[in-house]
Structures are given as C-alpha cells and as structure tokens.
Design an enzyme around this catalytic site. Structure first.
Site, PDB file in Angstrom:
ATOM      1  N   ASN A  88       0.862  -1.181   0.000  1.00 46.74           N
ATOM      2  CA  ASN A  88       0.000   0.000   0.000  1.00 46.74           C
ATOM      3  C   ASN A  88       0.894   1.226   0.000  1.00 46.74           C
ATOM      4  O   ASN A  88       1.885   1.299   0.734  1.00 46.74           O
ATOM      5  CB  ASN A  88      -0.908   0.036   1.232  1.00 46.74           C
ATOM      6  CG  ASN A  88      -1.783   1.273   1.253  1.00 46.74           C
ATOM      7  OD1 ASN A  88      -2.793   1.352   0.568  1.00 46.74           O
ATOM      8  ND2 ASN A  88      -1.373   2.272   2.029  1.00 46.74           N
ATOM      9  N   LEU A 131      -5.850   7.503   9.039  1.00 44.53           N
ATOM     10  CA  LEU A 131      -7.189   7.099   9.445  1.00 44.53           C
ATOM     11  C   LEU A 131      -7.272   5.588   9.496  1.00 44.53           C
ATOM     12  O   LEU A 131      -6.557   4.879   8.775  1.00 44.53           O
ATOM     13  CB  LEU A 131      -8.229   7.646   8.462  1.00 44.53           C
ATOM     14  CG  LEU A 131      -8.328   9.168   8.362  1.00 44.53           C
ATOM     15  CD1 LEU A 131      -9.290   9.564   7.248  1.00 44.53           C
ATOM     16  CD2 LEU A 131      -8.775   9.770   9.682  1.00 44.53           C
ATOM     17  N   GLY A 162      -4.983   2.007   4.088  1.00 46.17           N
ATOM     18  CA  GLY A 162      -4.272   0.750   3.887  1.00 46.17           C
ATOM     19  C   GLY A 162      -3.187   0.499   4.913  1.00 46.17           C
ATOM     20  O   GLY A 162      -3.025  -0.632   5.398  1.00 46.17           O
ATOM     21  N   GLU A 164      -0.709   1.070  -6.631  1.00 42.99           N
ATOM     22  CA  GLU A 164      -0.415   2.488  -6.868  1.00 42.99           C
ATOM     23  C   GLU A 164       0.714   2.659  -7.884  1.00 42.99           C
ATOM     24  O   GLU A 164       0.746   3.636  -8.621  1.00 42.99           O
ATOM     25  CB  GLU A 164      -0.046   3.176  -5.551  1.00 42.99           C
ATOM     26  CG  GLU A 164      -1.206   3.454  -4.627  1.00 42.99           C
ATOM     27  CD  GLU A 164      -1.563   2.280  -3.726  1.00 42.99           C
ATOM     28  OE1 GLU A 164      -2.470   2.427  -2.890  1.00 42.99           O
ATOM     29  OE2 GLU A 164      -0.932   1.211  -3.863  1.00 42.99           O
ATOM     30  N   ASP A 212      -4.706  21.872   9.932  1.00 44.49           N
ATOM     31  CA  ASP A 212      -5.161  20.910   8.933  1.00 44.49           C
ATOM     32  C   ASP A 212      -6.011  21.587   7.869  1.00 44.49           C
ATOM     33  O   ASP A 212      -6.237  22.795   7.894  1.00 44.49           O
ATOM     34  CB  ASP A 212      -5.911  19.742   9.594  1.00 44.49           C
ATOM     35  CG  ASP A 212      -7.206  20.164  10.262  1.00 44.49           C
ATOM     36  OD1 ASP A 212      -8.025  20.833   9.598  1.00 44.49           O
ATOM     37  OD2 ASP A 212      -7.425  19.823  11.437  1.00 44.49           O
TER      38      ASP A 212
END
Length: 502
Positions: free
Chosen positions: A171, A190, A194, A235, A284
C-alpha cells in the site's frame, strides 16, 4: 521529461514557473509563510537553496496550480484529465466491446496497462548514500513547521509504503508524520487507510510492520497515491498509467519493501503494534488546529539518499493550498468514473472553497420524480472519498455547476426546504470536522435544486425567461456596430461588480 523530482523542477524552471530563493530562511514558520503568500496569488514554485541549519534545499508549492499538476501528469491542459478518467473508468468496469471502435479503444487501454508495469532498478540513485544505526539523524532533513501552535516538525509529501503480511500486497499512501526524536516519528493515518489495515494484521500475527518513507518523488506518483478510487491496481501501476510508462522501483536496504528508485531520500523502519505517542496538534485542511491523538510510533534504522538531495514538502490549511489544487485535478479525473457509477449524473464539482470535498454540486438529466434524491444517495456511496462529503446539491443539467451565481439561483428558485432538503443523521464522519457534535459521527444534507415535476409538486412550473432567439442572433451580428466590440463578454467577470467582497 525525466520521471523524477529533478526533471519536474527543471521543467518548471524552463516554463518560468520556479523561483530559486538564495537568501537564508528558516524551516520553522518562515518557509510556510512565504509559500502561503505565493499560493494565495497562484504564484510560482519555490526552491529554497539556503535553509538555516540544513545542507538540503527545500522545494515547495510545486503543485500550487492546476496547470502545474497537469504538467506533472504529462498533460498540457485540464480538459485532458477527463480523458485519463475515461481510461480509468474503462479499467474499473470493463464491458465487452460492441463496436470496432470500442474494441480498438479497449485494446489501447490494455496496451497502456502493459506499458505501465513497474520495472526494477539495480543501481538506484536513492541509495547513493546509506546511513544506518546510530549515525542516522532525522534532524538533518529540513522538515518544516508551518503554524505557530503546531506540535513539531512534519513530513507531508512522503510516500508511506507498507505491505500486507499475509498477501504481500503493498500500500502506498500520503500521510503526515511528526518528528519525535532523532530516529523516531509518529504516523497519522485514518483507521480505514491501507497502512492502518496492515498494522492491524501485523498485530494479529504478533509481528512488527515494516515501513518505508520515500521523500522527493516524481509528483506524478504523489497524485497516483492520493487517488483513492476502487480500481484493483497497485499504486505503482496507477502511476504508470498516469505517466505513460512504468515506475522504476528499488528494493530497500533493510526492509522487504520497494520504493521509487529516483526518490531523493528514503527512510526505512518498523512499527511495533501498540507502541504509540501523542501526535499533534497541527494545522489541517479544515482551517483549524486538529486535536492530539495517540499515533503509531515508527522507529527508523536506515536512511538512504541521492547525492545532494532535494527535500520536497507542503502544508495543509484553508484553501488555496497545494492539496486543494490536487483535489481540483482529481475532480476532473473522477468525473467519467462517477458518470459510469451513477448514470444520471452529467457533471459534478467539488468547490475548493468548500475544502475540496465537504460540498458537492452535481447536475442530472432529470427524467422522473425523486431522481435528485436518488442521485445524491448514489453519490455518497460511489467512491470512498465521498464518504465525508457533508452537502450534496443537485441541479438540472442546464445549470453551470461551476458558476456560483447559477447554483445559488437554482437553490433560491427551485427549493422548498420542507420538501427538498433531507438529512441523514449519525453517519461516519471526518474526525477533523469540529462542526460535528460527536467527533467521527455526523449528519449529511442533500438539497434537491432541480425543477420539480408531478407528484413532487401539484402545480405548473413557471416558464423560464429566455431571450428571443432571432433578436439575440441579430444583436450578435451587430455587436461591432454598437461600438461595444472592445468588451469581451466571454471573460470571467470580476465578482466585485456584483457586490462580492473578494
């Protein structure tokens, strides 16, 4: 163009879109302040060549405009992003071609997939210098601290690479890391990402999770890693599809992972499940400081880098920021994929001012009552990144969803709040969204701003105002006669003319 960070910097310089800053600057607050002012005006990328206490230059704002993101993806204009999206949509849900042209197009896409496969590099530039053990000091990397109340220095544009300990599937994600000591950092991801899933699997098997951080990679690879669409491709293959050729990968020195061979810097380490430290607060994308969370601790034992490496970074915050520009580009890529998933959607737009994903405007070719509500519900479930979209506004296909004047007119003239607004309470939510009563749990709102039909309404809808077509054509022909030909009616209108304070 070379498929690495240096090649992209060279391209920007050739196009007059890079400024080299030779004056001594501080990575603590100063670099972010300078860069933020450039972002506000769509200014050039910046390369700081003289950073206090550092031997590495710092590159920032490389993807600060949609135009530069297109260049990073080997494209010239934003319209080509939708062509890329159509290619990805075909791969996501391939259908047997019915016509010769469809067969040819599908064959071209399959050929692109073959070209996109990653290759191996046995003498990778990223391992020209190897530092291990006690000699490793993360403080040599000129990490920035963007805001005065940030908890420390951060890595923001690093590719975080992990691997499923059962299947071996890698990942690649882009997560924030906070410096904790000379050889440790915390990673903030989060639970649905992955890397977090890989850590849970490693914990179940009583293993440490190997991790690598690739810094200063080709911006195209960053775009691929930031595209969370449900396509069963790695990816690396995705980046190859974006760029038209495969990514060269190199095996790490001390962990069983692969990284882009042309990375400027690579960090190698492990995470022991359950070993955490407080992470944050940091500014953020919501425009506020986030909270403090216990996050996994990464212990690094090896750093490799190119000779004279360049450190690439960015920072979050209220738009415009680089992440918002990336979101605009991804919006165009998603459009064909979304049309394939939800056939009635003709177009959709995620306004940057709505934090790039908090509000969505979608247009539909309305054919039956209740269709707008169905389209909104389908939108929320179409792609993972739309899970955290709070507001979905549905308009008719003749509304220009990128013109706020038309959207506000549609809401104001076509919406009865008691009938056309619906709310889904207590749905999974972004923990960085302080508007929620409970962090991680919040509501979503759909607004049906389409023209109503029976039985949505029991009365006839008014006839829309339109110019007489003959008179409009005549006026266009005579425009020069009126002496108004110096006025360009197609250019973007200054919002100040309509009372908007911008």
């Amino acid at each position: 163009m070379a498929r690495d960070l240096r090649g992209f910097i060279k391209l920007l310089e050739e196009k007059g879109q890079l400024r080299r800053i030779k004056t001594l600057v501080d990575s603590d607050l100063e670099i972010a302040e300078i860069s933020n002012r450039m972002l506000q005006v769509g200014g050039p990328a910046l390369l700081f060549e003289n950073v206090k206490g550092a031997s590495f230059p710092v590159a920032v704002n490389l993807m600060g405009t949609v135009e530069r993101i297109c260049w990073a993806m080997n494209l010239e204009k934003a319209e080509e992003l939708e062509d890329l999206g159509r290619k990805l949509a075909l791969l996501q849900q391939p259908k047997p071609p019915k016509k010769l042209k469809e067969a040819i197009n599908f064959g071209k896409v399959l050929f692109d997939v073959l070209k996109a496969k990653p290759s191996k590099s046995f003498f990778p530039p990223c391992q020209q210098v190897v530092i291990e053990g006690d000699d490793l000091d993360l403080n040599t990397i000129p990490m920035i601290r963007p805001y005065p109340n940030d908890a420390g220095k951060i890595i923001t544009l690093g590719l975080v690479i992990t691997k499923d300990c059962e299947t071996g599937t890698p990942n690649v994600g882009v997560y924030r890391l906070q410096l904790q000591s000379n050889n440790t950092m915390t990673v903030h991801w989060l639970s649905v990402r992955g890397g977090a899933r890989h850590l849970r699997k490693a914990a179940e098997q009583g293993k440490k999770l190997e991790i690598a951080i690739a810094l200063g990679v080709d911006p195209l690879i960053i775009m691929a890693a930031a595209t969370p669409i449900p396509v069963d491709l790695s990816e690396w293959l995705f980046a190859g599809l974006y760029g038209g050729s495969g990514v060269q990968l190199a095996k790490c020195k001390t962990v069983d992972l692969e990284v882009p061979a042309d990375s400027e810097i690579v960090l190698e380490g492990t995470i022991t499940p359950g070993e955490v430290l407080p992470d944050g607060p940091f500014g953020d994308h919501m425009g506020y400081y986030g909270g403090v969370e216990d996050s996994p601790l990464v212990r690094f034992h090896c750093m490799t880098h190119r000779k004279d490496p360049i450190y690439l970074t960015t920072f979050s915050g209220r738009p415009p920021k680089e992440e918002a520009m990336m979101a605009i580009a991804l919006n165009r890529i998603y459009t064909p994929i979304l049309r394939q998933q939800v056939s009635e959607i003709t177009d959709f737009f995620l306004p940057m001012e709505a934090l790039s994903y908090k509000a969505a405007i979608i247009s539909i070719d309305k054919a039956y009552p209740g269709q707008a509500r169905r389209a909104a519900l389908a939108f929320w479930s179409a792609l993972p990144q739309f899970t955290y979209t709070k507001f979905v506004i549905v308009v008719d296909k003749d509304i220009n969803i990128r013109d706020p004047r038309q959207v506000v007119w549609a809401i104001s003239s076509k919406v009865d709040p008691s009938r056309d607004v619906f709310i889904l309470p207590d749905t999974p939510f972004d923990t960085l969204d302080f508007a929620s009563q409970k962090l991680g749990l919040g509501g979503r709102m759909g607004i049906d701003a389409t023209t109503k039909m029976y039985p949505e309404t029991e009365h006839e809808w008014g006839e829309p105002l339109e110019s007489d077509s003959g008179i409009a054509a005549m006026v266009s022909r005579r425009w020069q006669e009126y002496g108004l030909d110096d006025l360009d009616l197609n250019k973007e209108v200054n919002p100040n003319l309509f009372g908007y304070d911008v």
